[in-house]
Design an enzyme around this catalytic site. Structure first.
Site, PDB file in Angstrom:
ATOM      1  N   HIS A 126       0.832  -1.119  -0.029  1.00 39.74           N
ATOM      2  CA  HIS A 126      -0.094   0.086  -0.118  1.00 39.74           C
ATOM      3  C   HIS A 126       0.807   1.304   0.029  1.00 39.74           C
ATOM      4  O   HIS A 126       1.877   1.539   0.842  1.00 39.74           O
ATOM      5  CB  HIS A 126      -0.916   0.100   1.357  1.00 39.74           C
ATOM      6  CG  HIS A 126      -1.807   1.309   1.402  1.00 39.74           C
ATOM      7  ND1 HIS A 126      -1.615   2.138   2.357  1.00 39.74           N
ATOM      8  CD2 HIS A 126      -2.690   1.716   0.604  1.00 39.74           C
ATOM      9  CE1 HIS A 126      -2.329   2.960   2.420  1.00 39.74           C
ATOM     10  NE2 HIS A 126      -3.033   2.950   1.304  1.00 39.74           N
ATOM     11  N   HIS A 162       1.508  11.414  -2.397  1.00 38.42           N
ATOM     12  CA  HIS A 162       0.242  11.094  -1.767  1.00 38.42           C
ATOM     13  C   HIS A 162      -0.716  12.453  -1.670  1.00 38.42           C
ATOM     14  O   HIS A 162      -0.621  13.064  -0.686  1.00 38.42           O
ATOM     15  CB  HIS A 162       0.677  10.691  -0.443  1.00 38.42           C
ATOM     16  CG  HIS A 162      -0.425  10.021   0.535  1.00 38.42           C
ATOM     17  ND1 HIS A 162      -1.597   9.420  -0.457  1.00 38.42           N
ATOM     18  CD2 HIS A 162      -0.648  10.039   1.707  1.00 38.42           C
ATOM     19  CE1 HIS A 162      -2.485   8.880   0.672  1.00 38.42           C
ATOM     20  NE2 HIS A 162      -1.681   9.199   1.977  1.00 38.42           N
TER      21      HIS A 162
END
Length: 873
Positions: free
Chosen positions: A394, A438
């Site tokens: 992840h 991100h």
């Protein structure tokens, strides 16, 4: 020669035939030792040791000697080599040193580097020439000795094609490819990079030979501590640290202080009292000093394995040898190995004494020390893709928390080297093309760099297909650029068809293929996200930082995220504008046809199982852990999830609240057949340890084979028409309970905790064993010579003052409904400090006597630390 230990005073008791000798005020560092040893009939009958703090260093007595001793060099640190191995480093050693690309001798290379080599250090801001020098054998210094790099902190060395992504990032021409060196190392738990360009090829050879050779030498030096033959250890360390001259071997040279220092350097974790017992027994002439032969005896006593000797004596009836028939019976009946007689004969000849026709104790110890601890059963990779668990990561680009951390290609390198087969890429808009980050929470790296690194490391560990889970947040223009990048980088490896007839293709048929998983979106009018960006004035951010890019925070190229409370933040105003722009663009993004066409897997956000799109073979539902947990609370929905995963793919990822990159329990996802359980590989907590344990298999050389694919249990494979049919299937596939018995015999060379200072009596290693599964045991844990802490957790007793070879002999037995998704975790502790741990899948562990490896809290494998166990079922 004036020995460090004061001349011992002897008192003889003629009636009791006892000799008591005592020593006072022996100082090691800032600790003062007082001890008395009593002999009777040439045997030690008692030892008393006292430890107190020395008030000043002036009390340290210095020994003068013509010999080179352990304590004389100020350059020698408290430790002499690394504790853990680096997975990455072995690729450099294999690639360069073993192929003789670097032909120089290590000693010559080290001598040259000690004189100094002029090399160019490359950063984003500049290229500066420095003189790099080897300091002793443990560090490299430059910039007038103001900067240094510890050899034991090096995790990898990248040269040639292994460093191409860095050369491109710094715009270094290909003409310098054979002179470029990237050293990856760790400082304060963070990876850093040192980029160098040699002025000529001979300098390149010298630097790489020296650094690579020293890393390997120091690994081997540490590993030699655990070699069963005491002569090898004694020879290495006497001749390297005392004297190479044959005539010096008879000289009484080593005091107890020397021995204590030696043990500290090699991370031998024992109290002074424990070491003194062996020192005194080896000191035959009772003068407080050891010659070479006595030093060999000391090492032999220190490394004595009483728990193996007990096994040996039961096999041989206390004889000095083990014959072939006895060895055959041991291998087949106790070790449960499926070897034929010819193979066992070969093994016997390999480990028997060279000058004898039988196996002696040393050969038997060597045999046990070299055996694999995990099954190497042949796995069938020819079944459809959905029949396998797939090692998944992840937010792979992050090395730490979910915000504020620096995205790095190192994240992809690390997980791919461990066999990860599903990595994640989040792409966003940037003026220079698509970038990976991100959202607004981190800085970014170009997609081109990420794709290039993935292509280079995709199949370095496993040949089976690599899935890229692509999260797209780009406008149309950057999506087109992304398509071009993927096509150019992956070429023919890019697979757009993963079907084999009506079923998904197998990992075997998809070898060396890269599969993009791209989320499908409803068709909307093309959105030019750039038009919806906030209009920001550059003057609004003039005071936020320097004019440099956000890539550097320090000398070693670390990057900080912008923190308004942090006045030293160096994030540029341009970097802030880009992040706020990305934040403003967080909305439904239409995936263009060109990008969808290169996808092999169609990603879908889960709504329900009845939609037509959920019936297509190539779809993959993505859910966060909380959504799955909510579904599984309802029995009907849980059955529906299980039914879905028998035909199609599913990916579960951590909830957004796990901002510290912690992990959930993956077992609950595997139990319902979820193929891609994405964990944060940057955090070595229990969730990630279980994840790694599922995908570990070994070959005959005991090298871990991280294929990244594990076949699901047979009960999770048959397809069903209706969810309610699963209830009957569960009954038909139900197995009898399994009883597992493990005896935790001993530990070897446990690492010393940093917080153990003056009070040596407080350390007492023990092991907490936890059986991990999502069901209550049929019979609770039964423990012998230990303590049951719960129905699935127990502890060994404490072994006081001995971390070198502690013995516990704790036997534990537990009965579980099945062990297909059951694990066991061993945690080695002293007081409340964790020294090491190891997590294994229960049905992977080989039967019989095995040495299992231990890992530090970051998940790095210790070079020499092991647990010795006996498993039977």
């Amino acid at each position: 020669m004036i020995p460090l230990i004061r001349r011992l005073q002897y008192e003889e008791d003629t009636d009791n035939k006892q000799i008591t000798r005592s020593s006072s005020n022996e100082v090691i560092g800032q600790e003062e030792y007082n001890y008395a040893v009593t002999f009777k009939d040439s045997k030690v009958t008692s030892i008393e040791v006292g430890v107190s703090r020395s008030r000043s260093l002036k009390g340290i007595v210095k020994r003068t000697s013509d010999l080179v001793c352990f304590s004389r060099s100020s350059n020698i640190k408290a430790d002499i080599g690394p504790l853990t191995t680096s997975r990455s480093m072995k690729y450099f050693l294999n690639y360069d040193l073993k192929r003789n690309v670097l032909p120089l001798e290590l000693k010559d290379a080290c001598d040259e580097l000690r004189k100094g080599l002029s090399m160019i250090r490359v950063t984003r801001r500049k290229k500066v020439a420095h003189i790099f020098k080897l300091n002793g054998t443990d560090s490299i210094k430059w910039n007038n000795n103001e900067k240094s790099l510890e050899i034991d902190s090096i995790k990898d060395i990248r040269v040639d094609t292994l460093a191409i992504n860095y050369r491109k990032e710094y715009n270094i021409p290909d003409s310098s490819s054979n002179l470029w060196i990237t050293v990856i190392f760790e400082v304060s738990k963070k990876l850093k990079a040192l980029h160098l360009i040699a002025n000529k090829h001979t300098d390149f050879q010298t630097f790489c030979t020296c650094i690579g050779g020293l890393v390997k030498y120091r690994y081997d030096l540490m590993k030699s501590v655990s070699v069963p033959e005491s002569e090898k250890f004694a020879n290495i360390h006497w001749h390297s640290s005392v004297s190479e001259k044959k005539e010096d071997e008879s000289k009484d040279t080593l005091s107890f202080v020397d021995i204590k220092r030696l043990c500290d350097k090699f991370h031998i974790y024992c109290s002074s009292k424990h070491l003194l017992k062996f020192f005194t027994a080896a000191d035959i002439n009772h003068n407080g000093l050891l010659n070479f032969k006595e030093f060999q005896t000391f090492v032999q006593l220190l490394k004595r394995r009483d728990e193996i000797i007990k096994v040996w004596e039961s096999l041989t009836n206390c004889r000095q040898y083990l014959n072939l028939d006895e060895f055959h019976e041991f291998v087949t009946k106790i070790q449960k190995e499926k070897e034929d007689k010819a193979s066992i004969f070969t093994i016997y000849n390999k480990f028997k004494s060279p000058d004898k026709k039988y196996m002696d104790l040393n050969g038997f110890i060597n045999y046990l020390s070299s055996q694999p601890y995990i099954n190497d059963d042949v796995v069938d990779y020819s079944k459809p893709l959905n029949h396998y668990y797939i090692a998944s990561s992840h937010n792979t680009y992050l090395l730490g928390k979910q915000f504020g951390e620096t995205p790095s290609v190192e994240g992809y390198i690390q997980v791919l080297q461990q066999g990860c087969r599903c990595v994640e890429i989040d792409i966003w808009d940037d003026e220079n093309g698509p970038v990976v980050c991100h959202s607004f929470l981190t800085s970014s790296i170009p997609l081109l760099d990420v794709a290039s690194v993935i292509r280079k490391y995709a199949f370095i560990t496993s040949p089976y297909p690599l899935i890229i889970s692509l999260e797209t947040n780009c406008n149309k223009i950057n999506q087109l650029k992304a398509v071009s990048i993927f096509k150019d980088i992956f070429g023919d490896s890019l697979c757009t068809n993963i079907l084999d007839g009506d079923a998904l293709a197998s990992p075997e048929s998809l070898k060396l293929k890269v599969i993009l998983k791209i989320k499908k979106t409803k068709r909307l009018d093309d959105i030019d996200n750039s038009k919806s960006s906030l209009s920001l004035s550059s003057s609004s951010f003039e005071s936020t930082g320097s004019s440099h890019g956000s890539s550097f925070e320090s000398e070693y190229e670390a990057t900080s995220f912008y923190d308004p409370e942090n006045k030293t933040s160096k994030l540029s105003s341009m970097g802030i504008r880009r992040r706020i722009r990305r934040m403003s663009m967080k909305k439904q993004v239409h995936i263009i046809d060109e990008l969808s066409e290169i996808a092999g897997i169609q990603g879908l956000k889960f709504r329900n199982f009845s939609l037509p799109e959920s019936k297509t073979r190539i779809h993959c539902f993505s859910l966060n852990e909380k959504k799955l947990e909510h579904l599984c609370k309802d029995t009907t929905q849980k059955l529906a999830v299980d039914k879905h995963n028998r035909r199609f793919l599913m990916r579960i990822y951590p909830h957004a609240l796990r901002y510290k990159s912690s992990n959930f329990d993956p077992i609950k996802c595997w139990e319902i057949g979820t193929q891609m359980v994405a964990t944060n590989w940057q955090t070595n907590d229990l969730g990630h340890q279980l994840n790694l344990a599922l995908f570990k298999l070994t070959d005959q050389k005991q090298e871990l084979l991280h294929t990244g694919y594990a076949l699901k249990p047979p009960k999770l494979l048959p397809e069903v028409t209706k969810s309610r049919d699963l209830t009957q299937l569960y009954k038909e596939t139900k197995k009898d309970p399994v009883t597992v018995c493990i005896t935790l015999l001993s530990g070897q060379l446990l690492p010393k905790p940093k917080n153990i200072k003056s009070n040596e009596d407080t350390f007492a290693p023990y092991v907490v064993t936890e059986f991990i599964c999502n069901c209550e045991p049929v019979k609770p844990l039964m423990v012998k010579f230990g303590t049951a802490l719960s129905p699935k957790v127990c502890s060994t007793p404490r072994c006081k003052e001995n971390g070198f070879s502690p013995t516990w002999n704790t036997e534990m037995c537990i009965t579980l409904k099945d062990i297909e998704l059951a694990f066991v975790k061993f945690t080695v502790k002293t007081e409340e400090s964790i020294l090491a741990s190891c997590t294994l899948k229960l049905d992977y562990i080989r039967k019989g006597y095995r040495h299992i490896p231990l890992y530090n809290p970051k998940g790095e494998k210790y070079i020499f630390s092991t647990l010795f166990i006996n498993t039977r079922a």
